[in-house]
Scaffold this motif. Structure first.
Motif: not given
Length: 327
Positions: A142-161, A272-281
């Protein structure tokens, strides 16, 4: 349709062995499993580079291989399954190694809680052989397929590399050390659904529903339920209760504080992998196309309820004793 069984139609021969990444000293348990897999099951054993450096200093473990840690894009093609030894943190770490497809993961509990680690170390020989050779009573395991989330940070409407993250438990946007309330606008498919004023907000998977989200008042959800949990952290309004959204939801959490000194927020991914968010991010969140398959000890529901009772003492109470008249 939920896939219930796992069986290999080809010879299973490559295994990634994950142990606690911050561990410096190896235990006898680590060496026992590695030796068993190589000498008895004829498996190729891969470990992370920093773990390989430790194995290389131990006589008799020259068979252990490694990979280039800076590029793991093809790691899923080199590994048939993953064996984790430790607690839940090791599984989260293993998930972080695979951005796209993830091989099946079997975990052996040596941690303090181990909600996700349903296998005991004492049974490692039997359990690993069932995966490698198949269970004699079933077509597979038996296996359980555990859902993951894809998250992306944007700044000024543009994806951050380079700011794309796959999480197995939860993403948290909070005020961090800022003494002011968080002010976060929450959108679903570009439509404003609410504004968060409080310490922050959690977006969790069903797997993560029994972690931080539960501590913040969210529901506990079976990992086979396709959904996201939206849980505020200490909201300013008592009417702001946690809700459950379908897995088709596409969320965006945007920092919208008026003053610059109130706008410094943080976002963390599986703690983990904590990132800083500013106004508008903002952070955009959707369901990942690549779940994490975990090997069950018994089956999906049985393992989950066993973990609820074993780790969280779910609905545990003493039975009423029958009254016995005094003699």
């Amino acid at each position: 349709m939920v896939i219930s069984y796992l069986s290999y139609v080809y010879l299973c021969c490559n295994l990634l062995f994950c142990v606690e990444p911050v561990s410096v000293a190896f235990s006898l348990s680590d060496m026992q499993i590695a030796s068993f897999l190589f000498y008895q099951e004829k498996m190729n054993v891969l470990v992370e580079p920093e773990v390989h450096d430790i194995f290389a200093r131990i006589p008799g473990f020259g068979f252990v291989q490694t990979f280039y840690s800076q590029d793991t894009s093809d790691l899923h093609e080199r590994v048939d399954f993953v064996a984790c030894l430790g607690g839940d943190g090791v599984i989260l770490h293993a998930s972080n190694l695979f951005r796209d497809a993830v091989p099946p993961v079997v975990s052996f509990n040596l941690g303090s809680l181990g909600f996700l680690t349903s296998h005991t170390f004492e049974d490692y020989r039997q359990d690993l052989r069932q995966i490698i050779h198949g269970n004699s009573t079933l077509d597979g395991v038996y296996i359980t397929l555990r859902m993951r989330l894809r998250c992306e940070i944007f700044r000024n409407g543009n994806a951050m590399p380079g700011k794309i993250f796959d999480v197995m438990n939860e993403i948290v946007v909070d005020r961090g050390s800022n003494p002011y309330l968080s002010k976060i606008e929450c959108y679903e498919h570009d439509r404003l659904i609410t504004k968060v004023q409080g310490d922050g907000v959690i977006v969790a998977t069903p797997t993560g529903s029994t972690a931080y989200s539960t501590a913040a008042g969210g529901s506990m959800v079976h990992p086979n339920v396709p959904c996201m949990l939206f849980t505020p952290i200490c909201p300013h309004s008592l009417s702001f209760r946690p809700v459950i959204l379908p897995d088709s939801a596409r969320l965006e959490l945007k920092v919208r504080s008026r003053r610059m000194h109130e706008a410094m927020h943080g976002v963390s991914f599986d703690g983990k992998r904590r990132q800083q968010l500013s106004r508008g991010d903002s952070v955009r969140i959707s369901m990942s196309q690549h779940p994490l398959p975990t090997v069950n000890k018994s089956d999906q529901t049985g393992d989950w309820f066993h973990s609820l009772v074993r780790c969280l003492n779910w609905n545990e109470r003493l039975d009423q004793k029958p009254f016995e008249a005094s003699k």
